[in-house]
Structures are given as C-alpha cells and as structure tokens.
Design a protein around this motif. Sequence first.
Motif, PDB file in Angstrom:
ATOM      1  N   ASP A 133       0.942  -1.131   0.141  1.00 11.86           N
ATOM      2  CA  ASP A 133       0.007   0.007   0.037  1.00 11.86           C
ATOM      3  C   ASP A 133       1.054   1.270  -0.040  1.00 11.86           C
ATOM      4  O   ASP A 133       0.565   2.160   0.714  1.00 11.86           O
ATOM      5  CB  ASP A 133      -0.832   0.054   1.191  1.00 11.86           C
ATOM      6  CG  ASP A 133      -2.131  -0.915   1.005  1.00 11.86           C
ATOM      7  OD1 ASP A 133      -2.727  -0.975  -0.183  1.00 11.86           O
ATOM      8  OD2 ASP A 133      -2.404  -1.591   2.006  1.00 11.86           O
ATOM      9  N   ALA A 134       2.000   1.096  -0.921  1.00  9.38           N
ATOM     10  CA  ALA A 134       2.914   2.448  -0.981  1.00  9.38           C
ATOM     11  C   ALA A 134       2.176   3.794  -1.279  1.00  9.38           C
ATOM     12  O   ALA A 134       1.185   3.647  -2.174  1.00  9.38           O
ATOM     13  CB  ALA A 134       4.037   2.130  -1.673  1.00  9.38           C
ATOM     14  N   THR A 135       2.707   4.793  -0.809  1.00  9.75           N
ATOM     15  CA  THR A 135       2.028   6.200  -1.398  1.00  9.75           C
ATOM     16  C   THR A 135       3.413   6.718  -1.827  1.00  9.75           C
ATOM     17  O   THR A 135       4.361   6.681  -1.207  1.00  9.75           O
ATOM     18  CB  THR A 135       1.587   6.948  -0.144  1.00  9.75           C
ATOM     19  OG1 THR A 135       0.540   6.252   0.220  1.00  9.75           O
ATOM     20  CG2 THR A 135       0.983   8.293  -0.728  1.00  9.75           C
ATOM     21  N   LEU A 136       3.158   7.548  -2.908  1.00  8.99           N
ATOM     22  CA  LEU A 136       4.226   8.218  -3.601  1.00  8.99           C
ATOM     23  C   LEU A 136       4.051   9.820  -3.218  1.00  8.99           C
ATOM     24  O   LEU A 136       2.983  10.197  -3.481  1.00  8.99           O
ATOM     25  CB  LEU A 136       4.516   8.258  -5.130  1.00  8.99           C
ATOM     26  CG  LEU A 136       4.331   6.751  -5.574  1.00  8.99           C
ATOM     27  CD1 LEU A 136       4.419   6.989  -7.215  1.00  8.99           C
ATOM     28  CD2 LEU A 136       5.479   5.987  -5.201  1.00  8.99           C
ATOM     29  N   VAL A 137       5.054  10.313  -2.831  1.00 10.66           N
ATOM     30  CA  VAL A 137       5.030  11.704  -2.547  1.00 10.66           C
ATOM     31  C   VAL A 137       5.821  12.331  -3.714  1.00 10.66           C
ATOM     32  O   VAL A 137       6.920  12.098  -3.901  1.00 10.66           O
ATOM     33  CB  VAL A 137       5.917  12.326  -1.165  1.00 10.66           C
ATOM     34  CG1 VAL A 137       5.821  13.537  -1.034  1.00 10.66           C
ATOM     35  CG2 VAL A 137       5.297  11.502  -0.195  1.00 10.66           C
ATOM     36  N   THR A 138       4.832  13.325  -4.378  1.00 16.22           N
ATOM     37  CA  THR A 138       5.524  13.860  -5.815  1.00 16.22           C
ATOM     38  C   THR A 138       5.637  15.321  -5.436  1.00 16.22           C
ATOM     39  O   THR A 138       4.834  15.801  -4.432  1.00 16.22           O
ATOM     40  CB  THR A 138       4.434  13.570  -6.992  1.00 16.22           C
ATOM     41  OG1 THR A 138       3.335  14.361  -6.697  1.00 16.22           O
ATOM     42  CG2 THR A 138       4.219  11.997  -6.973  1.00 16.22           C
TER      43      THR A 138
END
Lengths: 294, 159
Positions: A133-138
């Motif tokens: 369930d990774a989230t990317l910080v862009t």
Amino acid sequence: MRIKPFEYHAASDLREAVQMLSEEGADARALAGGTDLVLAMKHKAVLPKKVVSLHRITEMAAINTEGDEIKIGALATHSELAAHLELQKVVPILCQAVSLIGSWQIRNSATIGGNLAHASPAADSAAPLLALDATLVTTSPSGDENIPLASFFSGPGATILHPGQIIKEIIILRPQGRSSGRYLKLMRKRAVDLSQAGVAFQAELDPAGEKLAKVAIGLGGMAPTPIRAPEAEGMLEGLSCAEALKKIPSVARAVVAATSPIDDIRASAAYRKLVAEAFFKQAAQEVLTSLTAG
Amino acid sequence: MKIPIEFVVNGEPQALFVKPNHTLLDVLRDDLGLLGAKKGCGEGKCGTCTVIMDGKPVNSCLILAPRADGSDIITVEGLADGEPHPMQKAFVEQGAVQCGFCTPGMIMTACALLDEKSDPSEEEIRLALSGNLCRCTGYAKIVEAVQVCAQRIQQDKGA
C-alpha cells in the motif's frame, strides 16, 4: 547507438529541478540512475531536448525507517534498498524484489523512483510496493502531492505524472502486527532479465496474532499495469493461517481471474497465467506457514 | 554545448569538457585513451564496460558523461601496481581469459566483490558476475580465478 544531442543540467535542489522540468514541458526528462532513460535515448525511443539530472539532490536518496511511516527517497538505489538491514526486517518483500532487478552493476545505478516512473507493467519494485500500500510523495512547482501507488500507473510505460512533477519519496506504513511477504519472479535467466511474471504476497496478522488482518497480492507483468487482486485478498482476510492455507487453491484461481496478460516475446499469456497461479500458491504457502510458525 | 567536469580516474585528477550525449565509457576511451573498458552491447547487458565508480561496479555505457563530475573512477588500467594485480594474475594462471573481450569487466566486478566480501562462496561469485557475459570460457575458469585470488589475499593477510 549514438545519443542525440540534448541540453544537460544537474539541478542543485528539488525546487530548481521541477521548475526547469515544468518550463520545458514534455521535451524535458528527469534523470535518476539513467539505466532506463539513457537506454531509451540510445534507442531513440525518447528524444528529450533537455535532461535534468537529480543526482546532486542527495536528500532524495535518504532511507528513513525510524517512524511508523517508512520513507524511501526516490533516488535510493536497488543495491541500497536490498542491503538495508531495517528494511530487510520490516518489509523483506521489497528487498527480495529489488535484489532481482538487472545485475549488480545495474542495481548500483538504478533507483526505486526511476523504476516506478518508467512504469513497466513488469517493474519488479511495483508489485511488492502495491502489496505494501505504498504512497508516492510527488513534487512539482505547485507543491507536494501524495499519490497512492495504486492510482499512479495509467498504462504500459505511462503514469499520471504531468511534466514538471517528479517522485520525491515513497512512503510505506510500518506493518502493525506480525507480517511476512514473498516476491517470486519468473525469468528466463537469473540476471539481467525483465520479469515475465511477478507475484508479491504480503500478509499481516491482527494484534492478537490469530487472524489475517491484511492480505495483499501484487502482480507484475500480468496486466497493462502492475495490479492488485482484491477479490482474492478478500477471500483470505479474517481467516486464521490454518484456514487460509486450505483455501490457497481456490484463491489462486481468483488471482488468475484478476489478470489480463498478453502474448509477447518473453512469454505467452496462457503461460503467464499458469506461472502466476503456481507462484501465488508457493508464495502464499511460504508466507502463511512462516506466520503460523511464529 | 560541452560541460566541464572534474573527476578522479585511477587516482589522477582529471578536468575535461564533455559532451552530454557521450557516456562515461566514451570519455574513458576517447578522451582519456583508456581502452581497457570495452564497448560491447552498449545497453548494460554484457558488463564489459564495467568500471568502479565511487567504490561500486557500474555499467559505464549507461552513465552520461557529465554525471561523472565529482566521482572517483577505477578502470582495469588502475589495478596494476608495478606488477599485475592479484586478480589479473589469477585470471592468467587459471586460463580464465580466452578472447579477452569480457576480461576487463570481469576483473573489475570480481575486485569489487572481494572488496565487499573477502571470502565469497561460489554461488556469491556467480551471482556477482551475473551481469558480465563471457561467450568463450563457460565461466568455470573465471569463477576458479576469483576463488584463487580470494584465497591468496586471505593467505597474504594471514602471513
């Protein structure tokens, strides 16, 4: 294999990098490890007018495992991730997966952010990160934005990033209960090969250590983008490991039902389905058994 | 437009102007005349362009020349110190060289492995070298050469 001339700039900080990338729009590319981008430029598949290297932005390579949010900088290399002792303890599935990418030389250059941004349907980091369930910080000139990895890929080689927006870091929530994970990858040879099919199985027990609180199945090379198999996951959640082990064959069929692989030079669709089913069974068996053993 | 870079190659500081569309391998071979690292596939698959960059083996054919700015590079030319490096000697003695095209890359990866782990198993050697292709030897003699070199370095340390 000459590379067409382009303008090069090594950005000194993140703000400068995204400013430059957004000014040039689709004609500019961000350079991380370069193992995909330089190759694509040699093949004339990508012809950027400007390349903005990120390598001087050293904070983008940091790996922070201290809090409940594990933060992995987009420029962390596969070698660094594979050898990271705390990651090996908390999210071994990710270390397993990235240690199978390319060769030692490639893993020393190639980065996790680059692997995701390249958006290969078979990217080895994607299936385990989806399962975690990774989230990317862009980041872009208009600020930071968090994007769940599950909604990041829009097709083979395509993402929802717009020009001037880059991945800054990857966030994984530290598993709360006891957890285990396994990534299995089908290759024609043991190194320097893209995945024909990749299966990630991650499971986490409830605080009492009795029932499966979370089950996540990530699949690479089995659809136009890396995917999860939510119906199959639902069949296992809430069960004890002993109950779940008995259901593996029927869940494996649900895993295959979630896929839509293609025939290509690396494997046929039918073969990929057979492999995904077999790999799921093996991965689930290993993970559930290890959780039972405690 | 050429870009100025400063880096260290085999212990010697270098200041050059490089074209961005050249690779580190081009710079080593064409600008510095170091012909040890070879251009094989040009795609990061064969490993014969392997050099040590900041302590780690990398494919120099996939590194844009300006990215080498500030780095420390070791090529196969940088190993010998008056006489051949123990790894070079071991390759010669064990017959691990046939046509020789893969040899510079093999030796650089093997040296990097022994820097990281002085006593690798056969499996670890094969895994480390799996990004270096050899079409002549069948790999057995190369693996033996790395084992022999590792043993010798261990013995020399013990002596």
